[in-house]
Design an enzyme around this catalytic site. Structure first.
Site, PDB file in Angstrom:
ATOM      1  N   GLU A  11       0.807  -1.212   0.000  1.00 16.66           N
ATOM      2  CA  GLU A  11       0.000   0.000   0.000  1.00 16.66           C
ATOM      3  C   GLU A  11       0.848   1.273   0.000  1.00 16.66           C
ATOM      4  OE1 GLU A  11      -2.595  -3.296   0.976  1.00 16.66           O
ATOM      5  OE2 GLU A  11      -0.675  -2.663   1.815  1.00 16.66           O
ATOM      6  N   HIS A  27     -11.940  -6.155   7.598  1.00 15.74           N
ATOM      7  CA  HIS A  27     -12.654  -5.789   6.373  1.00 15.74           C
ATOM      8  C   HIS A  27     -13.922  -4.994   6.678  1.00 15.74           C
ATOM      9  CE1 HIS A  27     -10.179  -9.290   5.243  1.00 15.74           C
ATOM     10  NE2 HIS A  27     -10.115  -8.718   4.058  1.00 15.74           N
TER      11      HIS A  27
END
Length: 391
Positions: A125, A195
């Site tokens: 990321e 999530h």
């Protein structure tokens, strides 16, 4: 380490067995995929959870031209398609975006525009955002995808210390304002702690970036195109539970919705309800409940832009109603509701008829089986309204 764990789980000399969903078959990686054993003593049948909200579409907008039925992920795809078609410098990159992404938001774009404009990146990321900063500084319209908002934290330094400060530290000689970072956001019904997170408050503390969260397909396309066109780095969080649950008639042609401008979704006179993203649909239900059961008129405001947020619209509403309830999925301590509450208290203290109420997630990691108890559902919000009215 986290990226490797997301890719596969494999023991050196043993296989890992986990109960879950499926028929118990083995993975080709040498680890066992998450399955449900038919012989398990626990429940062997998965139960479909009902959403904690009912999506309420907005009236069709014809001022932008012909419309087409789209869900939220399709409206995001449409916005990206419009951008790639009109801007030859635009590029889209991230984990798995070349084949369409895990939520299918970039499906078909690589085939249409080529592998040089829509391409995959490594599972890194900070590398994705760092590349996006460099591409934006070099003159490209850079659109980065972080696969889940929960995984944006490795890129925190690049966003907060580099992207947000690039223009300031160079005295406006250079900037990466053409960088937009997309990420699926919020609870989904089964996402558990990795999530389901809503990290907008982390970035709301950082001058130099904009943070935007839509509530519907129409809003998603217009706000995303505004983020892409804006001359500041933008983080665009997409409520993943709405990707398929939210369906509207969305204009096919490009259009924009102004940033930092809250939307009064429903007018009212007794209580102001402020939220963003999925929670707006909870608030709409709560407003209906309050009217039917209590005779209380609620004004529902979609903040849309978290940073910089629309203080004026919220304060005008509170001056009228005298009461304010703010709700979001993120934990209550340090959540963005606290900033709104503080600002409104400073501006509207003499107009308040009751203490400002915050109905938010708990100060715990986001749970799995206890998600229905964690989320700020309509019953919690309705109870808060009753307390304010009876104060």
């Amino acid at each position: 380490m986290a990226a490797a764990a997301r890719f596969f789980i494999r023991g050196a000399n043993s296989k890992l067995s986990i109960t879950g969903i499926g028929n118990g078959s083995q993975s080709s990686f040498g680890g066992t995929l998450v399955k449900l054993s038919p012989s398990s003593n626990s429940r062997t049948k998965t139960q479909r959870r009902h959403a904690h909200f009912t999506f309420q579409p907005d009236p069709e907008r014809t001022q932008y031209g012909p419309t087409q039925k789209m869900n939220l992920f399709q409206s995001v795809t449409s916005a990206l398609d419009n951008t790639l078609a009109s801007d030859p410098t635009a590029v889209i990159f991230g984990e798995d975006v070349a084949f369409g992404g895990v939520f299918r938001c970039t499906v078909g774009l690589r085939d249409k525009y080529g592998k040089d404009r829509v391409f995959n990146t490594p599972l890194c990321e900070q590398g994705i955002v760092g590349f996006g900063i460099g591409a934006a500084v070099a003159g490209a319209t850079a659109i980065a995808e972080i696969q889940f908002a929960d995984y944006i934290y490795p890129a925190f330094d690049q966003i907060v210390n580099e992207a947000a400060k690039y223009r300031y530290r160079s005295g406006n000689l250079f900037d990466c304002g053409s960088l937009t970072i997309r990420a699926p956001w919020g609870c989904v019904g089964h996402g558990s702690l990795y999530h389901s997170q809503s990290p907008e408050a982390f970035f709301a503390h950082c001058p130099g970036i904009k943070v935007v969260i839509p509530r519907s397909p129409v809003q998603a396309k217009g706000l995303l195109l505004s983020c892409i066109a804006d001359q500041n780095p933008c983080i665009f969080f997409e409520p993943k539970i709405l990707y398929r649950a939210a369906v509207e008639q969305v204009p096919v042609e490009p259009y924009t919705i102004p940033l930092s401008q809250a939307d009064i979704v429903q007018e009212g006179s007794d209580v102001t309800l402020v939220a963003w993203g999925t929670q707006i649909h909870v608030m709409r239900e709560v407003a209906n409940m309050a009217q039917e059961k209590l005779g209380v008129s609620c004004e529902v405001i979609d903040l849309q832009t978290i940073l910089p947020w629309d203080v004026e619209t919220v304060c005008k509403s509170v001056v009228k109603t005298g009461r304010l309830l703010i709700s979001h999925e993120a934990p209550i301590t340090g959540g963005f509701a606290a900033e709104i509450s503080s600002s409104v208290q400073e501006e509207c203290f003499l107009n308040l008829e009751a203490p400002i109420s915050r109905v938010c997630g708990y100060d715990t990691p986001f749970p799995h089986i206890f998600e229905p108890f964690y989320i700020p559902d309509k019953w919690k919000c309705f109870d808060a309204i009753k307390k304010m009215i009876n104060y």
